[in-house]
Design an enzyme around this catalytic site. Structure first.
Site, PDB file in Angstrom:
ATOM      1  N   GLY A  66      -0.950   0.605  -5.057  1.00  0.00           N
ATOM      2  CA  GLY A  66      -2.254   0.020  -4.769  1.00  0.00           C
ATOM      3  C   GLY A  66      -3.324   0.575  -5.664  1.00  0.00           C
ATOM      4  O   GLY A  66      -3.499   1.799  -5.735  1.00  0.00           O
ATOM      5  N   ASN A  80       0.631   0.554   5.890  1.00  0.00           N
ATOM      6  CA  ASN A  80       1.233  -0.242   4.821  1.00  0.00           C
ATOM      7  C   ASN A  80       2.016  -1.375   5.459  1.00  0.00           C
ATOM      8  O   ASN A  80       2.941  -1.136   6.233  1.00  0.00           O
ATOM      9  CB  ASN A  80       2.164   0.628   3.976  1.00  0.00           C
ATOM     10  CG  ASN A  80       2.955  -0.185   2.963  1.00  0.00           C
ATOM     11  OD1 ASN A  80       2.481  -1.197   2.453  1.00  0.00           O
ATOM     12  ND2 ASN A  80       4.165   0.253   2.675  1.00  0.00           N
ATOM     13  N   GLY A  81       1.641  -2.603   5.149  1.00  0.00           N
ATOM     14  CA  GLY A  81       2.343  -3.751   5.708  1.00  0.00           C
ATOM     15  C   GLY A  81       1.386  -4.853   6.101  1.00  0.00           C
ATOM     16  O   GLY A  81       0.257  -4.929   5.606  1.00  0.00           O
ATOM     17  N   TYR A 115      10.626  -4.437  -7.652  1.00  0.00           N
ATOM     18  CA  TYR A 115       9.364  -4.298  -8.365  1.00  0.00           C
ATOM     19  C   TYR A 115       8.507  -3.102  -7.948  1.00  0.00           C
ATOM     20  O   TYR A 115       8.033  -2.362  -8.786  1.00  0.00           O
ATOM     21  CB  TYR A 115       8.549  -5.588  -8.194  1.00  0.00           C
ATOM     22  CG  TYR A 115       7.153  -5.519  -8.777  1.00  0.00           C
ATOM     23  CD1 TYR A 115       6.959  -5.591 -10.150  1.00  0.00           C
ATOM     24  CD2 TYR A 115       6.041  -5.349  -7.965  1.00  0.00           C
ATOM     25  CE1 TYR A 115       5.692  -5.509 -10.702  1.00  0.00           C
ATOM     26  CE2 TYR A 115       4.758  -5.262  -8.501  1.00  0.00           C
ATOM     27  CZ  TYR A 115       4.593  -5.337  -9.876  1.00  0.00           C
ATOM     28  OH  TYR A 115       3.347  -5.249 -10.409  1.00  0.00           O
ATOM     29  N   CYS A 164       0.841  -1.189   0.000  1.00  0.00           N
ATOM     30  CA  CYS A 164       0.000   0.000   0.000  1.00  0.00           C
ATOM     31  C   CYS A 164       0.875   1.238   0.000  1.00  0.00           C
ATOM     32  O   CYS A 164       2.092   1.159   0.136  1.00  0.00           O
ATOM     33  CB  CYS A 164      -0.910   0.016   1.230  1.00  0.00           C
ATOM     34  SG  CYS A 164      -2.013  -1.410   1.360  1.00  0.00           S
TER      35      CYS A 164
END
Length: 508
Positions: free
Chosen positions: A28, A101-102, A257, A2
């Site tokens: 996201g 985020n995570g 990525y 995210c």
């Protein structure tokens, strides 16, 4: 994976939050959300969809206030329901909104503890809502309506002691300010920036430095692992290390990525790290495939472009763009099955036949996960007239599931799980397959910041930095993902009207 952002300014911040989310859209595409604070009230908009679709003019006009946080969501073990969109908020204490985020690795035991000790109800399957309630529980022990920095940092320290996993967090606290903190291993990225105006200093935190660039905040530094950053609504900045034994072990997949090439994460240029990956892999190809009759190097857009260009230079071969990407196809709301994934590849990529006709091509991608996409692209290259199709992966074999916030399938769905390279090559129908060495990948990224000696690389080596992931945990995670997939399959028949209604409900 995210993207999160928070801003404390002196004027309305909604447009800048929107701009920051837009440049982090790659982190996201399932959902987006924003919450601002004005006159001691939250103003919230969140829904499934891309940033440009979630926030219309009528929504932006309601998002008033000089303080706010925002989020773009890519689901991990949860579903794509709009109920999972962030930020989440609780009314007590103070009024707290949070975006994350995570992924927490001890979410199940935490949920039981939150109910037993704090008597707090968690209404979704999102561990972000769980994390919010844990933080809220720790903050409710503070005195008075105005939090002191010491009280904030104590709450974060206690939160660190309870939760495990990967997390970069931003929270807005009504009447106080914005709080941001990072897990003690620094797995997920978080940067802080500053802008000086006539009215005073303004501060911003975000998942990637490119978000700071987009709204003209000057990058100050990365938030340290375990550190908390507290910015009062008056624009005062406080920071403190809140973890007992922090380590710096960033996720290497950010560089392979996820992150944009123009970002810097933990002192590392994402672009430079990818050029280094191409150099290392090119050297391996030159050594091990000296007899291969490769005519041209072609990247699979877009992450691998810089990698492929460097490989071509190392091999002294022509570099060509062989695929055109349709940039106007967003990620579908629900993509549960292999058939849908195959169709998606065809919609997003089209081969330039003149670059393949009668040639032996080397295709370069950042990684191979299920192998579905790789196999389809190889098939497209053959249909375009390629004589032979060789395949190079800038990442090593992915043999283990990710538990730290990347939506990666269970081990049984990974093409490299239990297979040697020859078997993988045969499965994707390539004439040759070569992977980056794990040591070379580490060196390619690490040489940009020698102070980082370790990276989170569990998908390659099965070593989980939080030391709480065992086979039982992976089996439970696999079950959760399978259940979510079944639920999404049932939602696959939703009409456009149903989706419209879901978005409207999320905005209320």
């Amino acid at each position: 994976m995210c993207g999160i952002v928070g801003i404390v300014g002196h004027e309305a911040v909604a447009q800048e939050l929107f701009d920051a989310l837009t440049v982090m859209q790659h982190r996201g595409q399932d959902a987006a959300g924003m919450i601002t604070v004005d006159e001691s009230m939250f103003h919230l908009r969140k829904a499934n969809g891309l940033v440009r679709d979630v926030f219309r003019n009528r929504h932006m006009q309601r998002l008033t206030g000089s303080l706010g946080i925002a989020h773009v969501r890519y689901p991990t073990a949860g579903s794509s329901s709009s109920a999972e969109a962030q930020p989440f908020y609780v009314n007590s204490p103070y009024g707290i909104a949070l975006a994350h985020n995570g992924n927490l690795t001890n979410a199940q035991e935490l949920q039981e503890e939150v109910l037993r000790l704090a008597k707090r109800h968690i209404n979704t399957t999102s561990d972000s809502e769980l994390l919010l309630n844990i933080l809220a529980y720790e903050l409710q022990h503070s005195e008075g309506l105005k939090l002191t920095p010491e009280e904030v940092f104590k709450a974060v320290a206690n939160t660190h002691k309870k939760v495990r996993g990967a997390y970069a967090v931003v929270a807005a606290i009504i009447g106080n300010g914005v709080l941001a903190f990072r897990d003690p291993n620094g797995i997920r990225p978080l940067a802080i920036g500053k802008r000086t105006t006539e009215k005073g200093d303004e501060y911003m935190v975000a998942s990637e430095s490119v978000a700071l660039d987009a709204v003209e905040f000057q990058f100050i530094r990365d938030v340290a692992p375990g550190e908390a950053v507290y910015i009062t609504e008056d624009g005062e900045l406080y920071t403190q290390q809140c973890a007992e034994n922090p380590k710096h072990v960033p996720c290497i997949f950010e560089f392979v990525y996820f992150a944009r090439p123009d970002s810097f994460i933990d002192g590392i240029s994402v672009y430079a790290s990818r050029v280094n990956m191409g150099k290392k892999l090119g050297q391996k190809i030159a050594k091990q495939w000296a007899e291969m009759d490769i005519d041209v190097v072609i990247p699979i857009p877009e992450t691998s472009i810089d990698i492929a260009l460097q490989i071509a230079r190392e091999l002294d071969l022509p570099y060509r763009q062989g695929f055109v990407k349709n940039r106007y196809i967003g990620r579908t709301f629900i993509m549960p099955g292999q058939t849908q994934r195959r169709k998606s590849v065809r919609r997003k990529l089209n081969a330039i036949k003149s670059e393949f006709q009668g040639k032996n091509v080397l295709l370069v991608d950042d990684s191979i996960v299920r192998g579905t996409t790789s196999g389809q692209i190889i098939e497209m290259a053959r249909e375009a007239g390629a004589k032979k199709v060789y395949f190079a992966s800038a990442a090593p074999e992915i043999r283990f599931p990710n538990v730290y916030g990347i939506d990666m399938p269970s081990a049984n769905e990974l093409i490299a799980y239990g297979r040697e390279i020859d078997a993988i090559c045969q499965s994707i129908n390539a004439d040759g397959l070569i992977y980056q060495e794990i040591g070379d990948l580490k060196d390619a990224v690490g040489e940009e910041n020698p102070t980082i000696s370790e990276f989170e690389m569990s998908v390659f080596n099965g070593s989980y930095i939080t030391a709480d992931v065992n086979q039982s945990y992976l089996e439970e995670l696999d079950k959760a993902r399978n259940d979510a997939s079944k639920q999404n399959s049932g939602e696959d028949e939703l009409t456009n009207l149903d989706m419209h209604n879901m978005s409207n409900e999320a905005s209320n």
